[in-house]
Each structure stands twice: as C-alpha cells, then as structure tokens.
Design a protein around this motif. Structure first.
Motif, PDB file in Angstrom:
ATOM      1  N   LEU A   6       0.839  -1.198   0.000  1.00  0.00           N
ATOM      2  CA  LEU A   6       0.000   0.000   0.000  1.00  0.00           C
ATOM      3  C   LEU A   6       0.873   1.247   0.000  1.00  0.00           C
ATOM      4  O   LEU A   6       1.916   1.289   0.666  1.00  0.00           O
ATOM      5  CB  LEU A   6      -0.903   0.027   1.231  1.00  0.00           C
ATOM      6  N   LYS A   7       0.438   2.254  -0.729  1.00  0.00           N
ATOM      7  CA  LYS A   7       1.197   3.495  -0.827  1.00  0.00           C
ATOM      8  C   LYS A   7       1.574   4.046   0.544  1.00  0.00           C
ATOM      9  O   LYS A   7       2.687   4.522   0.760  1.00  0.00           O
ATOM     10  CB  LYS A   7       0.395   4.531  -1.626  1.00  0.00           C
ATOM     11  N   SER A   8       0.653   3.945   1.496  1.00  0.00           N
ATOM     12  CA  SER A   8       0.905   4.480   2.838  1.00  0.00           C
ATOM     13  C   SER A   8       2.004   3.716   3.588  1.00  0.00           C
ATOM     14  O   SER A   8       2.542   4.218   4.572  1.00  0.00           O
ATOM     15  CB  SER A   8      -0.383   4.449   3.664  1.00  0.00           C
ATOM     16  N   HIS A   9       2.362   2.514   3.112  1.00  0.00           N
ATOM     17  CA  HIS A   9       3.374   1.697   3.779  1.00  0.00           C
ATOM     18  C   HIS A   9       4.672   1.589   2.985  1.00  0.00           C
ATOM     19  O   HIS A   9       5.604   0.901   3.417  1.00  0.00           O
ATOM     20  CB  HIS A   9       2.808   0.306   4.056  1.00  0.00           C
ATOM     21  N   ARG A  10       4.731   2.244   1.843  1.00  0.00           N
ATOM     22  CA  ARG A  10       5.957   2.214   1.041  1.00  0.00           C
ATOM     23  C   ARG A  10       7.049   2.998   1.752  1.00  0.00           C
ATOM     24  O   ARG A  10       6.789   3.969   2.448  1.00  0.00           O
ATOM     25  CB  ARG A  10       5.698   2.773  -0.355  1.00  0.00           C
ATOM     26  N   GLY A  11       8.279   2.527   1.602  1.00  0.00           N
ATOM     27  CA  GLY A  11       9.410   3.184   2.237  1.00  0.00           C
ATOM     28  C   GLY A  11       9.635   2.738   3.671  1.00  0.00           C
ATOM     29  O   GLY A  11      10.525   3.237   4.343  1.00  0.00           O
ATOM     30  N   THR A  12       8.848   1.776   4.133  1.00  0.00           N
ATOM     31  CA  THR A  12       8.977   1.295   5.509  1.00  0.00           C
ATOM     32  C   THR A  12       9.843   0.053   5.623  1.00  0.00           C
ATOM     33  O   THR A  12      10.121  -0.400   6.729  1.00  0.00           O
ATOM     34  CB  THR A  12       7.594   0.966   6.103  1.00  0.00           C
ATOM     35  N   GLY A  13      10.224  -0.544   4.490  1.00  0.00           N
ATOM     36  CA  GLY A  13      10.988  -1.783   4.500  1.00  0.00           C
ATOM     37  C   GLY A  13      10.113  -3.021   4.376  1.00  0.00           C
ATOM     38  O   GLY A  13      10.617  -4.137   4.308  1.00  0.00           O
ATOM     39  N   LEU A  14       8.801  -2.835   4.336  1.00  0.00           N
ATOM     40  CA  LEU A  14       7.886  -3.962   4.248  1.00  0.00           C
ATOM     41  C   LEU A  14       8.093  -4.756   2.960  1.00  0.00           C
ATOM     42  O   LEU A  14       8.187  -5.992   2.989  1.00  0.00           O
ATOM     43  CB  LEU A  14       6.438  -3.478   4.351  1.00  0.00           C
ATOM     44  N   GLY A  15       8.169  -4.076   1.828  1.00  0.00           N
ATOM     45  CA  GLY A  15       8.366  -4.761   0.547  1.00  0.00           C
ATOM     46  C   GLY A  15       9.675  -5.525   0.513  1.00  0.00           C
ATOM     47  O   GLY A  15       9.720  -6.682   0.070  1.00  0.00           O
ATOM     48  N   ALA A  16      10.749  -4.912   0.980  1.00  0.00           N
ATOM     49  CA  ALA A  16      12.052  -5.587   1.020  1.00  0.00           C
ATOM     50  C   ALA A  16      11.986  -6.804   1.929  1.00  0.00           C
ATOM     51  O   ALA A  16      12.547  -7.857   1.611  1.00  0.00           O
ATOM     52  CB  ALA A  16      13.135  -4.619   1.487  1.00  0.00           C
ATOM     53  N   GLY A  17      11.271  -6.690   3.032  1.00  0.00           N
ATOM     54  CA  GLY A  17      11.117  -7.822   3.936  1.00  0.00           C
ATOM     55  C   GLY A  17      10.377  -8.978   3.285  1.00  0.00           C
ATOM     56  O   GLY A  17      10.733 -10.146   3.475  1.00  0.00           O
TER      57      GLY A  17
END
Length: 71
Positions: A6-17
C-alpha cells in the motif's frame, strides 16, 4: 504473481522484507530467483541483489524487465 505494498506503507521496509522472506524460502530449492520488475522499481530490486537481464517488455501496459539473482 505480483508484490504490492500500500502506498501508505511504502518506504517502511515492508516490501524488502517480503522479498527477503521469499528468497529465504527458496534457498536450497533453487539456484536462482527470477522476477519481472516494473522499470521504475529496478533500483529497489537491485538493492536486494537482483540484476536486470534482457530487453524491456510490456506487461499490462507497464514497461518491465526481467531480473535474476543467485540464491
């Protein structure tokens, strides 16, 4: 399939995780990981050890490139 954060969670490291977890699950089962990345996201996958290979191709009207990484 696709990976989407979700756009609101981008840049948090979630995708990389998520990608790291998938790579860990594949270790010992395959020698290489391969994915089709949207061209604008190449840097994201490069930071995770992937290398772009081959030409740009269209997927659902969005330019992509294949990427590979040894496991």
């Amino acid at each position: 399939g696709r990976v989407c954060v979700l756009k609101s969670h981008r840049g948090t490291g979630l995708g990389a995780g998520l990608i790291r977890a998938a790579l860990a699950a594949a270790e010992g089962r395959a020698r290489k990981a391969r994915l089709g990345a949207q061209v604008h996201a190449l840097g994201f996958y490069e930071a995770l050890g992937f290398t772009a290979v081959g030409p740009v191709f269209d997927d659902a009207g969005i330019p992509h490139r294949d990427m590979v990484r040894d496991l």
